[in-house]
Design a protein around this motif. Structure first.
Motif, PDB file in Angstrom:
ATOM      1  N   ALA A 129     -12.062  52.614  11.864  1.00  0.00           N
ATOM      2  CA  ALA A 129     -11.210  51.570  10.979  1.00  0.00           C
ATOM      3  C   ALA A 129     -12.323  50.987   9.996  1.00  0.00           C
ATOM      4  O   ALA A 129     -11.918  50.615   8.521  1.00  0.00           O
ATOM      5  CB  ALA A 129     -10.544  50.215  11.704  1.00  0.00           C
ATOM      6  N   LEU A 130     -13.614  50.669  10.463  1.00  0.00           N
ATOM      7  CA  LEU A 130     -14.273  50.046   9.298  1.00  0.00           C
ATOM      8  C   LEU A 130     -14.909  50.889   8.469  1.00  0.00           C
ATOM      9  O   LEU A 130     -15.084  50.752   7.326  1.00  0.00           O
ATOM     10  CB  LEU A 130     -15.658  49.584  10.407  1.00  0.00           C
ATOM     11  N   GLN A 131     -15.048  52.160   8.916  1.00  0.00           N
ATOM     12  CA  GLN A 131     -15.672  53.260   7.912  1.00  0.00           C
ATOM     13  C   GLN A 131     -14.286  53.533   7.001  1.00  0.00           C
ATOM     14  O   GLN A 131     -14.634  53.815   5.760  1.00  0.00           O
ATOM     15  CB  GLN A 131     -15.853  54.534   8.749  1.00  0.00           C
ATOM     16  N   GLY A 132     -13.265  53.561   7.379  1.00  0.00           N
ATOM     17  CA  GLY A 132     -11.946  53.369   6.408  1.00  0.00           C
ATOM     18  C   GLY A 132     -12.239  52.490   5.480  1.00  0.00           C
ATOM     19  O   GLY A 132     -11.695  52.854   4.143  1.00  0.00           O
ATOM     20  N   MET A 133     -12.473  51.309   5.690  1.00  0.00           N
ATOM     21  CA  MET A 133     -12.564  50.130   4.711  1.00  0.00           C
ATOM     22  C   MET A 133     -13.840  50.476   3.789  1.00  0.00           C
ATOM     23  O   MET A 133     -13.520  50.342   2.515  1.00  0.00           O
ATOM     24  CB  MET A 133     -12.888  48.884   5.602  1.00  0.00           C
ATOM     25  N   ARG A 134     -14.744  51.025   4.197  1.00  0.00           N
ATOM     26  CA  ARG A 134     -15.929  51.332   3.473  1.00  0.00           C
ATOM     27  C   ARG A 134     -15.532  52.338   2.283  1.00  0.00           C
ATOM     28  O   ARG A 134     -15.796  52.375   1.207  1.00  0.00           O
ATOM     29  CB  ARG A 134     -16.972  52.283   4.150  1.00  0.00           C
ATOM     30  N   ASP A 135     -14.795  53.503   2.769  1.00  0.00           N
ATOM     31  CA  ASP A 135     -14.426  54.633   2.147  1.00  0.00           C
ATOM     32  C   ASP A 135     -13.218  53.909   0.881  1.00  0.00           C
ATOM     33  O   ASP A 135     -13.486  54.471  -0.131  1.00  0.00           O
ATOM     34  CB  ASP A 135     -13.683  55.757   2.804  1.00  0.00           C
ATOM     35  N   ALA A 136     -12.465  53.260   1.348  1.00  0.00           N
ATOM     36  CA  ALA A 136     -11.244  52.542   0.539  1.00  0.00           C
ATOM     37  C   ALA A 136     -12.059  51.792  -0.514  1.00  0.00           C
ATOM     38  O   ALA A 136     -11.562  51.835  -1.733  1.00  0.00           O
ATOM     39  CB  ALA A 136     -10.361  51.850   1.354  1.00  0.00           C
ATOM     40  N   ALA A 137     -13.193  51.071  -0.162  1.00  0.00           N
ATOM     41  CA  ALA A 137     -13.685  50.161  -1.143  1.00  0.00           C
ATOM     42  C   ALA A 137     -14.580  50.957  -2.103  1.00  0.00           C
ATOM     43  O   ALA A 137     -14.627  50.294  -3.332  1.00  0.00           O
ATOM     44  CB  ALA A 137     -14.883  49.068  -0.148  1.00  0.00           C
ATOM     45  N   ALA A 138     -14.982  52.350  -2.062  1.00  0.00           N
ATOM     46  CA  ALA A 138     -15.701  53.087  -2.883  1.00  0.00           C
ATOM     47  C   ALA A 138     -14.527  53.801  -3.825  1.00  0.00           C
ATOM     48  O   ALA A 138     -14.943  54.171  -4.981  1.00  0.00           O
ATOM     49  CB  ALA A 138     -16.462  54.004  -2.340  1.00  0.00           C
ATOM     50  N   GLU A 139     -13.353  53.558  -3.672  1.00  0.00           N
ATOM     51  CA  GLU A 139     -12.220  54.462  -4.364  1.00  0.00           C
ATOM     52  C   GLU A 139     -11.764  53.405  -5.300  1.00  0.00           C
ATOM     53  O   GLU A 139     -11.725  52.252  -5.368  1.00  0.00           O
ATOM     54  CB  GLU A 139     -10.868  54.755  -3.418  1.00  0.00           C
ATOM     55  N   PRO A 140     -11.574  54.050  -6.849  1.00  0.00           N
ATOM     56  CA  PRO A 140     -11.155  53.121  -7.842  1.00  0.00           C
ATOM     57  C   PRO A 140      -9.696  52.433  -7.631  1.00  0.00           C
ATOM     58  O   PRO A 140      -9.651  51.049  -7.896  1.00  0.00           O
ATOM     59  CB  PRO A 140     -11.186  53.900  -9.229  1.00  0.00           C
TER      60      PRO A 140
END
Length: 244
Positions: A129-140
């Motif tokens: 879940a935390l990795q998902g937050m990181r990935d989503a934060a990098a998306e426009p």
């Protein structure tokens, strides 16, 4: 005539309360209720009163009704509680702070227990879940996904606690929680904080859980939720001061 209807309604409520106790303490999901005739005899009321009582319990989410079949006990879920929370939050901003107070009790305890009990699978769910937050934060346009993974992180912590009651309560809160997070995000930004700050706060919670430090895990969760409370206050103040 109105007195008759009132008496019938009162009797149905009494029967519904007795039946609810039986459902919650003696019956398992999928169990069929006795027939209307049997219930009417058991409670010494009319079949019409029994029918009204069953409808009341169906409205509470305790029974499943199907035409031509006896009512059956439903698998419990938090939909009614979730609807109540959502309605309260929309009608009164104080509901947002009430929700944070509940989260402080529920999630601090969950993080504390997770540090003691989390399995490998439980830790992996929190990490994912935390990795998902990181990935989503990098998306426009990843803000919505970020919120979803944020909720997923907290849900994973609750589930890692191993306490089924805490898990049930969180499930009921998940929908309103998404709304609260969206509001707090505006306040978070207005206070000069970023998504990276949010990720760091969640990382501290995970690190404490992974290390098995129950006190630190609970404290990290408490600090994060108190910060969320400040974000909500800032967001609501901003809305109140903006020109209509």
């Amino acid at each position: 005539m109105s007195d008759v209807r009132q008496d019938q309604s009162s009797a149905a409520s009494v029967v519904a309360d007795h039946l609810a106790n039986a459902i919650l303490t003696e019956m398992t999901p999928g169990t069929s209720l006795p027939s209307e005739a049997e219930l009417a005899s058991q409670y010494a009321v009319s079949r019409l009163t029994v029918r009204e009582a069953v409808k009341l319990l169906a409205g509470r989410g305790l029974l499943e009704l199907s035409r031509g079949k006896r009512a059956t006990v439903r698998e419990p879920d938090g939909s009614a509680f979730s609807d109540f929370l959502a309605s309260m939050m929309r009608s009164d901003s104080k509901g947002l702070f009430d929700l944070v107070e509940v989260r402080l009790s529920l999630e601090v305890q969950s993080a504390t227990l997770a540090a003691k009990r989390a399995s490998r699978a439980g830790l992996a769910a929190i990490e994912n879940a935390l990795q998902g937050m990181r990935d989503a934060a990098a998306e426009p346009d990843g803000e919505t996904r970020f919120h979803d993974f944020d909720v997923g992180f907290h849900e994973a912590v609750v589930l890692a606690s191993g306490n089924r009651v805490l898990g049930y309560l969180f499930e009921a809160m998940a929908g309103p929680l998404r709304e609260g997070i969206a509001i707090s995000r505006h306040g978070h930004t207005n206070r000069g904080h970023t998504l990276s700050d949010t990720i760091d706060a969640h990382q501290r919670i995970l690190d404490a859980i992974r290390s098995g430090n129950a006190r630190s895990a609970g404290e990290a969760m408490r600090l994060h939720l108190k910060d969320t409370e400040r974000d909500i206050r800032t967001a609501l103040s901003s809305i109140a001061s903006s020109p209509s």
